[in-house]
Design a protein around this motif. Sequence first.
Motif, PDB file in Angstrom:
ATOM      1  N   ARG A  46       0.808  -1.220   0.000  1.00  0.00           N
ATOM      2  CA  ARG A  46       0.000   0.000   0.000  1.00  0.00           C
ATOM      3  C   ARG A  46       0.842   1.271   0.000  1.00  0.00           C
ATOM      4  NH1 ARG A  46      -4.240   2.040   4.681  1.00  0.00           N
ATOM      5  NH2 ARG A  46      -4.577   4.106   3.774  1.00  0.00           N
ATOM      6  N   ASP A  75       0.627   4.449  -2.696  1.00  0.00           N
ATOM      7  CA  ASP A  75       0.421   5.827  -2.247  1.00  0.00           C
ATOM      8  C   ASP A  75       1.545   6.717  -2.755  1.00  0.00           C
ATOM      9  OD1 ASP A  75      -1.847   5.013  -0.968  1.00  0.00           O
ATOM     10  OD2 ASP A  75      -0.975   4.991   1.044  1.00  0.00           O
ATOM     11  N   SER A 109       1.177   7.312  -6.585  1.00  0.00           N
ATOM     12  CA  SER A 109       0.087   8.201  -6.981  1.00  0.00           C
ATOM     13  C   SER A 109       0.550   9.639  -7.170  1.00  0.00           C
ATOM     14  CB  SER A 109      -1.034   8.151  -5.943  1.00  0.00           C
ATOM     15  OG  SER A 109      -0.633   8.776  -4.728  1.00  0.00           O
ATOM     16  N   THR A 138       3.347   9.509   6.900  1.00  0.00           N
ATOM     17  CA  THR A 138       2.048   8.909   7.219  1.00  0.00           C
ATOM     18  C   THR A 138       2.275   7.776   8.212  1.00  0.00           C
ATOM     19  OG1 THR A 138       1.088   9.411   5.053  1.00  0.00           O
ATOM     20  CG2 THR A 138       0.080   7.619   6.284  1.00  0.00           C
ATOM     21  N   TYR A 188       0.496   4.389   9.194  1.00  0.00           N
ATOM     22  CA  TYR A 188      -0.532   3.399   8.872  1.00  0.00           C
ATOM     23  C   TYR A 188      -0.885   2.606  10.129  1.00  0.00           C
ATOM     24  CZ  TYR A 188       0.744   4.270   4.010  1.00  0.00           C
ATOM     25  OH  TYR A 188       0.988   4.866   2.791  1.00  0.00           O
TER      26      TYR A 188
END
Length: 284
Positions: free
Chosen positions: A16, A20, A23, A214, A216
């Motif tokens: 994941r 991210d 993107s 980030t 998670y």
Amino acid sequence: MWDPGTYLRFGDDRGRPFFDLLSRVRADEPGFVVDLGCGPGNLTAALAARWPAARVLGVDSSPEMIQAARAEADAAEAAAARDAAGRNERGRNERGGAVAVQAGRLEFRLADIRTWQPEQPVDVITCNAVLQWIPGHQELLPSWVRWLAPGGWLAFQLPGNFDQPSHTILRELASAPRWQSLLEGAHLNRQAGDPGDYLARLAGAGCDVDAWETTYLHVLPGEDAVVDWYRGSGLRPVLSALPPDLAEDFLAEYRDRIRVAYPAAPYGTVLPFRRVFVVARVKA
């Protein structure tokens, strides 16, 4: 040292952050894409799927990972060829035409990313959860920028959870009297720098930079999910340095403490995992 099967057990959660990261890479039609530290190649294959006209090269220093990546790529290429052949036959029957098959775009190379160099300018360089293993990895970044074609992209992410129980417990055990002499040569990972430091370094190298972090909250299944997660990554240097019986003893000590630090819930075990992301583009 690396076991592709163990690493891929949590493939969705590990993948994941890569997507991210990707993107934010807005390359339209790159001709040459390089994935540094490609591991088992599953995410490198995703790069080939995203940019179907590009040559995509994965580079890794682990023979086990490169072997797994090549095997998976060969199997995928064979399956695609069979599918295309079926579509070609249907096309001839229905329209009298054929569907072209483009093979050989995805390749893998065994090399150390600290010393490997491309033979031509690169349009996109990705590096996913690798740099934490390289001391002084910030020094590599300017040379990677120099490899980029005008307008090229560099994108990387790496863990920033060095202060979490998963790592503090590992370091404490490795330095305990029973294990210290046995693990003197084991190189534990070193984690990320501050996002602002990466931004400053790459902006100084002539890039437009997007840097962020980030955390998670991975919800992992299984009785010892956090231990199983780190068996595929952070624990690898320790387990490789110890004989099998002692490796199991170390794991037992680690497991007992990890169960307390990360208690299981009815829905799974929550593993908070901070990551640092950087996307840089050479100014055209």
